[in-house]
Enzyme design. Structure first.
Site, mmCIF file in Angstrom:
data_model
loop_
_atom_site.group_PDB
_atom_site.id
_atom_site.type_symbol
_atom_site.label_atom_id
_atom_site.label_comp_id
_atom_site.label_asym_id
_atom_site.label_seq_id
_atom_site.Cartn_x
_atom_site.Cartn_y
_atom_site.Cartn_z
ATOM 1 N N ASP A 165 0.809 -1.220 0.000
ATOM 2 C CA ASP A 165 0.000 0.000 0.000
ATOM 3 C C ASP A 165 0.846 1.275 0.000
ATOM 4 O O ASP A 165 2.012 1.259 0.387
ATOM 5 C CB ASP A 165 -0.877 0.049 1.258
ATOM 6 C CG ASP A 165 -2.050 -0.915 1.178
ATOM 7 O OD1 ASP A 165 -2.040 -1.794 0.299
ATOM 8 O OD2 ASP A 165 -2.963 -0.788 2.002
ATOM 9 N N ASP A 166 0.196 2.352 -0.364
ATOM 10 C CA ASP A 166 0.687 3.731 -0.179
ATOM 11 C C ASP A 166 1.770 4.166 -1.162
ATOM 12 O O ASP A 166 2.205 5.310 -1.129
ATOM 13 C CB ASP A 166 1.207 3.991 1.243
ATOM 14 C CG ASP A 166 0.120 3.859 2.300
ATOM 15 O OD1 ASP A 166 -1.034 3.579 1.931
ATOM 16 O OD2 ASP A 166 0.431 4.033 3.487
ATOM 17 N N HIS B 31 -5.995 3.034 -4.065
ATOM 18 C CA HIS B 31 -5.935 3.220 -2.606
ATOM 19 C C HIS B 31 -6.317 4.656 -2.249
ATOM 20 O O HIS B 31 -5.850 5.198 -1.254
ATOM 21 C CB HIS B 31 -4.522 2.873 -2.106
ATOM 22 C CG HIS B 31 -4.396 2.756 -0.610
ATOM 23 N ND1 HIS B 31 -5.364 2.186 0.190
ATOM 24 C CD2 HIS B 31 -3.399 3.139 0.233
ATOM 25 C CE1 HIS B 31 -4.951 2.222 1.455
ATOM 26 N NE2 HIS B 31 -3.776 2.811 1.516
ATOM 27 N N HIS C 272 -5.213 9.385 0.650
ATOM 28 C CA HIS C 272 -5.293 8.654 1.918
ATOM 29 C C HIS C 272 -6.137 9.309 3.012
ATOM 30 O O HIS C 272 -5.740 9.337 4.179
ATOM 31 C CB HIS C 272 -3.868 8.408 2.458
ATOM 32 C CG HIS C 272 -3.719 7.085 3.147
ATOM 33 N ND1 HIS C 272 -3.971 6.920 4.493
ATOM 34 C CD2 HIS C 272 -3.328 5.884 2.696
ATOM 35 C CE1 HIS C 272 -3.737 5.663 4.830
ATOM 36 N NE2 HIS C 272 -3.354 5.012 3.756
ATOM 37 N N HIS D 89 3.730 -2.258 3.097
ATOM 38 C CA HIS D 89 3.780 -0.905 2.516
ATOM 39 C C HIS D 89 5.117 -0.699 1.822
ATOM 40 O O HIS D 89 6.162 -0.743 2.483
ATOM 41 C CB HIS D 89 3.597 0.144 3.612
ATOM 42 C CG HIS D 89 2.279 0.050 4.317
ATOM 43 N ND1 HIS D 89 2.038 -0.857 5.319
ATOM 44 C CD2 HIS D 89 1.112 0.735 4.138
ATOM 45 C CE1 HIS D 89 0.786 -0.718 5.735
ATOM 46 N NE2 HIS D 89 0.203 0.229 5.031
HETATM 47 NI NI NI Z 1 -2.586 3.132 3.324
#
Ligand code: NI
Length: 492
Positions: free
Chosen positions: A318-319, A369, A373, A460
């Site tokens: 993620d991210d 995603h 955020h 991540h």
């Molecule tokens: Ni995230």
């Protein structure tokens, strides 16, 4: 660790320079042995990391940002159980980086103070919330305009939103003082013009209050509100700055020609230079549109794992994407014949569009995603859709399709989010807590302890330590006979 040890050694050495030669040599020898020992110890812990560090300059792959000389930093931290999410620009020059660091630290400090102040009144279930993000507008060569946004929510009520525009001049490693651009002769005219425009807004103009506007501008200069883009000038105001809360965060847009009427002669020339040519050439090769990969027919609207999958697991990152870590992880996945799913932030993917293609071409899955955020359950319907669509547009430009899967930030969702996002929401069954521990062995241990058939593992790719953790996890999963697949494949 080795780095800090060397720094310590340097410090000790300078003190020792005052000592007699014999003592100096003896101490240096001890330090030297200590360094070797530390090196060996370190090597045993993380052999690959050591080796790749050694050849860093020669071999590490650093993907270029699409915004020349500017990168994006994403940081997730946990402070007393409060999750902090920050995205800010990183420059290649020290003064601008220091300025940005000061801004980031200052905002965080104000949040910490607000949390402390609201501690007594806060209901126990409501968690404070902190979100820093920004918009980037490329201007003429070496010039960028940024708007930093900070959202601070102390008690689950209305978040405090702070907007801070900057125009930076990379060639001078400095911020352009926008206040200096305005001519004193026409400043009152500009003030009056903007007030008229604010009040002319059909929906929210009636919430603008003259006295509040006057009061605000007694303490702030309009130069502080100026956001320059390549095709317009905007004056942005925070909530409450110029009226009641219902006035929202009003914006008045002018053309460059309109703005020029209120500037000094020098500033008009400067404005031409700043906005002269668009740095950001549109990416030429836009992939032709094609159908998104079909999802397995029985995929539920919210998934955490699939116990029917047998000896398969889906690793998710993620991210990102991250200019160094993501290519390193792609190499590792390739080495182990593994497939994974990358839930990218649109704001970050926009900086490194090559990585979107690279990930997909290697047979991995790209998922959405959100743009930057936020906690989706705190947003209204329209903003939820914007978060999804804006990212999808970046992905579509590179892939030719909109990714069919979504991972909501923080795994936070409700019925309304399911309706608005309109994609299966992918959660996880194993949280490696890599963002918290930054420790490859600890990350591996969590996977070992919690591993099960059909698991979805959360990691991540913005953290350097996660690269090494990925190697350890891939090694372990392979040794246990697991096949590493994408999330979609887990449900086939
Ligand atoms: Ni995230």
């Amino acid at each position: 660790m080795l780095h800090s040890f060397i720094q310590k050694a340097k410090g000790v050495k300078s003190v020792n320079a005052k000592f007699k030669r014999g003592i100096f040599i003896a101490v240096s020898l001890l330090l030297f042995l200590g360094l070797i020992f530390a090196g060996i110890h370190h090597l045993n812990d993380y052999p690959i990391e050591q080796i790749s560090q050694g050849s860093k300059d020669a071999e590490s792959v650093q993907v270029q940002s699409r915004y020349p000389s500017v990168d994006i930093v994403t940081r997730t931290q946990d402070v007393d159980g409060i999750r902090i999410h920050e995205q800010f620009p990183e420059f290649q020059t020290p003064r601008l980086n220091q300025m940005m660091q000061n801004f980031v630290d200052h905002e965080r400090q104000k949040f910490a103070e607000g949390v402390e102040a609201s501690r007594a009144s806060r209901q126990s279930l409501m968690k404070p919330y902190y979100h820093l993000y920004f918009e980037i507008y490329p201007l003429g060569t070496g010039y960028y305009s940024f708007v930093m946004h900070t959202e601070k929510d102390y008690a689950g009520a209305n978040p405090e939103i702070h907007l801070q525009p900057y125009i930076v001049d990379l060639s001078n490693d400095s911020i352009v003082d926008a206040k200096q651009l305005f001519s004193e002769d026409y400043y009152a005219d500009l003030k009056a013009y903007l007030l008229d425009q604010l009040k002319a807004d059909e929906e929210r103009g009636s919430f603008i209050i003259d006295e509040i506007y006057e009061q605000y501008l007694a303490e702030h200069h309009l130069g502080e509100q100026l956001v320059l883009t390549h095709d317009k000038a905007e004056f942005v105001f925070e909530a409450y700055a110029v009226g009641a809360r219902a006035a929202g965060e009003p914006v008045v847009a002018l053309t460059h020609e309109q703005l020029a009427e209120y500037l000094t002669d020098d500033a008009v020339k400067k404005l031409g230079e700043i906005t002269e040519n668009k740095v950001l050439a549109e990416r030429e090769e836009t992939v032709t549109k094609r159908k998104a990969p079909e999802l397995p027919p029985n995929m539920p609207s919210v998934v955490t794992h699939n116990e029917q999958a047998g000896k398969k697991v889906a690793i998710t990152f993620d991210d990102g994407p991250h200019p160094e870590n993501t290519p390193a992880i792609l190499n590792l996945l390739d080495q182990y014949g593994a497939k994974a799913t990358f839930f990218m932030l649109g704001s970050t993917a926009d900086f490194y569009p090559d990585l979107i293609q690279k990930v997909a071409r290697a047979g991995h899955e790209v998922g959405n995603h959100s743009w930057n955020h936020p906690q989706l359950t705190l947003l209204d319907d329209q903003r939820i859709q914007e978060e999804v669509n804006r990212s999808d547009q970046v992905f579509e430009q590179e892939l030719g399709y909109r990714p069919p899967l979504m991972r909501p930030p923080y795994g936070d969702f409700d019925e309304r989010v399911i309706q608005q996002v309109h994609k299966p929401l992918v959660l996880w069954s194993i949280d490696t807590l890599d963002w918290q521990s930054h420790n490859p062995q600890a990350i591996l241990q969590i996977v070992k302890d919690q591993l099960h058939d059909g698991a979805i593992i959360l990691m991540h790719d913005i953290h350097a330590e996660t690269v090494e953790a990925t190697r350890l996890v891939l090694e372990y999963l392979s040794s246990q006979g697991y096949e590493m697949v994408t999330v979609s494949e887990l449900f086939e």
